[in-house]
Design a protein around this motif. Structure first.
Motif, PDB file in Angstrom:
ATOM      1  N   CYS A   1       0.806  -1.229   0.000  1.00  0.00           N
ATOM      2  CA  CYS A   1       0.000   0.000   0.000  1.00  0.00           C
ATOM      3  C   CYS A   1       0.838   1.278   0.000  1.00  0.00           C
ATOM      4  O   CYS A   1       0.286   2.379   0.073  1.00  0.00           O
ATOM      5  CB  CYS A   1      -0.937   0.005   1.211  1.00  0.00           C
ATOM      6  SG  CYS A   1      -2.198  -1.265   1.146  1.00  0.00           S
TER       7      CYS A   1
ATOM      8  N   VAL B   1      -4.588   4.660   0.645  1.00  0.00           N
ATOM      9  CA  VAL B   1      -5.174   3.732   1.612  1.00  0.00           C
ATOM     10  C   VAL B   1      -4.791   4.226   3.006  1.00  0.00           C
ATOM     11  O   VAL B   1      -3.608   4.416   3.286  1.00  0.00           O
ATOM     12  CB  VAL B   1      -4.651   2.294   1.393  1.00  0.00           C
ATOM     13  CG1 VAL B   1      -5.258   1.338   2.393  1.00  0.00           C
ATOM     14  CG2 VAL B   1      -4.925   1.825  -0.032  1.00  0.00           C
TER      15      VAL B   1
ATOM     16  N   LYS C   1     -12.898  -5.396 -11.807  1.00  0.00           N
ATOM     17  CA  LYS C   1     -13.353  -4.015 -11.590  1.00  0.00           C
ATOM     18  C   LYS C   1     -14.548  -3.689 -12.482  1.00  0.00           C
ATOM     19  O   LYS C   1     -15.443  -2.961 -12.090  1.00  0.00           O
ATOM     20  CB  LYS C   1     -12.222  -3.026 -11.887  1.00  0.00           C
ATOM     21  CG  LYS C   1     -11.321  -2.766 -10.715  1.00  0.00           C
ATOM     22  CD  LYS C   1     -11.946  -1.734  -9.844  1.00  0.00           C
ATOM     23  CE  LYS C   1     -10.919  -1.227  -8.872  1.00  0.00           C
ATOM     24  NZ  LYS C   1     -11.484  -0.890  -7.614  1.00  0.00           N
TER      25      LYS C   1
ATOM     26  N   TYR D   1      -3.091  -4.712  -4.450  1.00  0.00           N
ATOM     27  CA  TYR D   1      -3.322  -6.139  -4.671  1.00  0.00           C
ATOM     28  C   TYR D   1      -2.283  -6.720  -5.624  1.00  0.00           C
ATOM     29  O   TYR D   1      -1.665  -7.744  -5.342  1.00  0.00           O
ATOM     30  CB  TYR D   1      -4.734  -6.373  -5.222  1.00  0.00           C
ATOM     31  CG  TYR D   1      -4.899  -7.711  -5.874  1.00  0.00           C
ATOM     32  CD1 TYR D   1      -4.976  -8.875  -5.115  1.00  0.00           C
ATOM     33  CD2 TYR D   1      -4.946  -7.833  -7.258  1.00  0.00           C
ATOM     34  CE1 TYR D   1      -5.100 -10.113  -5.716  1.00  0.00           C
ATOM     35  CE2 TYR D   1      -5.071  -9.064  -7.869  1.00  0.00           C
ATOM     36  CZ  TYR D   1      -5.155 -10.205  -7.088  1.00  0.00           C
ATOM     37  OH  TYR D   1      -5.270 -11.428  -7.684  1.00  0.00           O
TER      38      TYR D   1
ATOM     39  N   LEU E   1      -9.836  -3.632  -1.606  1.00  0.00           N
ATOM     40  CA  LEU E   1      -9.387  -2.356  -1.049  1.00  0.00           C
ATOM     41  C   LEU E   1      -8.705  -1.472  -2.099  1.00  0.00           C
ATOM     42  O   LEU E   1      -9.067  -0.305  -2.256  1.00  0.00           O
ATOM     43  CB  LEU E   1      -8.429  -2.616   0.119  1.00  0.00           C
ATOM     44  CG  LEU E   1      -7.960  -1.407   0.907  1.00  0.00           C
ATOM     45  CD1 LEU E   1      -9.131  -0.736   1.609  1.00  0.00           C
ATOM     46  CD2 LEU E   1      -6.918  -1.826   1.939  1.00  0.00           C
ATOM     47  N   ASP E   2      -7.711  -2.026  -2.816  1.00  0.00           N
ATOM     48  CA  ASP E   2      -6.950  -1.234  -3.782  1.00  0.00           C
ATOM     49  C   ASP E   2      -6.309  -2.174  -4.799  1.00  0.00           C
ATOM     50  O   ASP E   2      -5.505  -3.037  -4.424  1.00  0.00           O
ATOM     51  CB  ASP E   2      -5.865  -0.421  -3.055  1.00  0.00           C
ATOM     52  CG  ASP E   2      -5.129   0.524  -3.976  1.00  0.00           C
ATOM     53  OD1 ASP E   2      -5.586   1.668  -4.144  1.00  0.00           O
ATOM     54  OD2 ASP E   2      -4.096   0.110  -4.539  1.00  0.00           O
TER      55      ASP E   2
ATOM     56  N   GLU F   1      -7.741   1.732   7.338  1.00  0.00           N
ATOM     57  CA  GLU F   1      -8.142   0.695   6.379  1.00  0.00           C
ATOM     58  C   GLU F   1      -7.168  -0.483   6.427  1.00  0.00           C
ATOM     59  O   GLU F   1      -7.573  -1.637   6.372  1.00  0.00           O
ATOM     60  CB  GLU F   1      -8.220   1.264   4.960  1.00  0.00           C
ATOM     61  CG  GLU F   1      -9.385   2.208   4.742  1.00  0.00           C
ATOM     62  CD  GLU F   1      -9.355   2.880   3.383  1.00  0.00           C
ATOM     63  OE1 GLU F   1     -10.408   2.901   2.731  1.00  0.00           O
ATOM     64  OE2 GLU F   1      -8.281   3.391   2.981  1.00  0.00           O
TER      65      GLU F   1
ATOM     66  N   ARG G   1      -0.084   4.671  -1.813  1.00  0.00           N
ATOM     67  CA  ARG G   1      -1.423   4.436  -2.344  1.00  0.00           C
ATOM     68  C   ARG G   1      -2.418   5.177  -1.457  1.00  0.00           C
ATOM     69  O   ARG G   1      -2.142   5.410  -0.285  1.00  0.00           O
ATOM     70  CB  ARG G   1      -1.770   2.931  -2.365  1.00  0.00           C
ATOM     71  CG  ARG G   1      -0.898   2.099  -3.264  1.00  0.00           C
ATOM     72  CD  ARG G   1      -0.996   2.454  -4.731  1.00  0.00           C
ATOM     73  NE  ARG G   1      -2.374   2.452  -5.186  1.00  0.00           N
ATOM     74  CZ  ARG G   1      -2.830   3.232  -6.171  1.00  0.00           C
ATOM     75  NH1 ARG G   1      -2.035   4.054  -6.796  1.00  0.00           N
ATOM     76  NH2 ARG G   1      -4.093   3.175  -6.527  1.00  0.00           N
TER      77      ARG G   1
END
Length: 153
Positions: free
Chosen positions: A74, A79, A151, A124, A119-120, A83, A77
């Protein structure tokens, strides 16, 4: 409870409240001898968990290893720390709810990837590239393609 400042065990609780989604209790304490205040946490003791690594070595479960991997994935990012902590808490809850004494690291990795996927997408793919040890660019693109298709759905 022993005071971390003076070492005496004349302490008392002045405030208690739930913490970590009611999985722990945070207690504010005061030392009757030196008057200093400190915080303690009370958690339910869980079954000692052993992680079976890819090379069949066994080691004690360590939350910080999951934390390090997710933080790396992350990095830079959008995030939040909350989270990330929530994701790790969910993975940990899944792991301990199995009530097994041993768990393969592959199961933990898959749980983390499934949570990161929601989440992202970039985090990932970063995590998956290390976890699945992508050997070439095509493997990387295949995983990216899967993330993009998910997505769209």
């Amino acid at each position: 409870m022993k005071c971390p400042f003076c070492g005496r065990d004349n302490t008392r609780v002045i405030d208690s409240r739930p913490s970590d989604d009611n999985n722990a209790i945070r207690r504010r304490r005061v030392c009757d001898v030196c008057g200093k205040r400190f915080t303690t946490y009370e958690k339910v003791e869980t079954i000692p968990l052993i992680v079976i690594k890819k090379d069949n070595n066994r080691e004690p479960y360590d939350r910080s290893k999951i934390e390090a991997g997710v933080l790396r994935a992350c990095h830079k990012r959008p995030v939040s720390a909350n989270e990330i902590t929530g994701l790790i808490d969910e993975v940990e809850t899944d792991i301990f709810s199995r009530e097994e004494k041993e768990i393969p690291s592959s199961v933990i990795g898959e749980l983390v990837m499934n949570k990161l996927k929601d989440l992202d997408a970039v985090a990932y793919v970063r995590f998956a590239s290390v976890y699945r040890e992508f050997k070439d660019v095509n493997t990387f693109f295949d995983e990216l393609r899967k993330a993009v298709e998910k997505k769209k759905k």
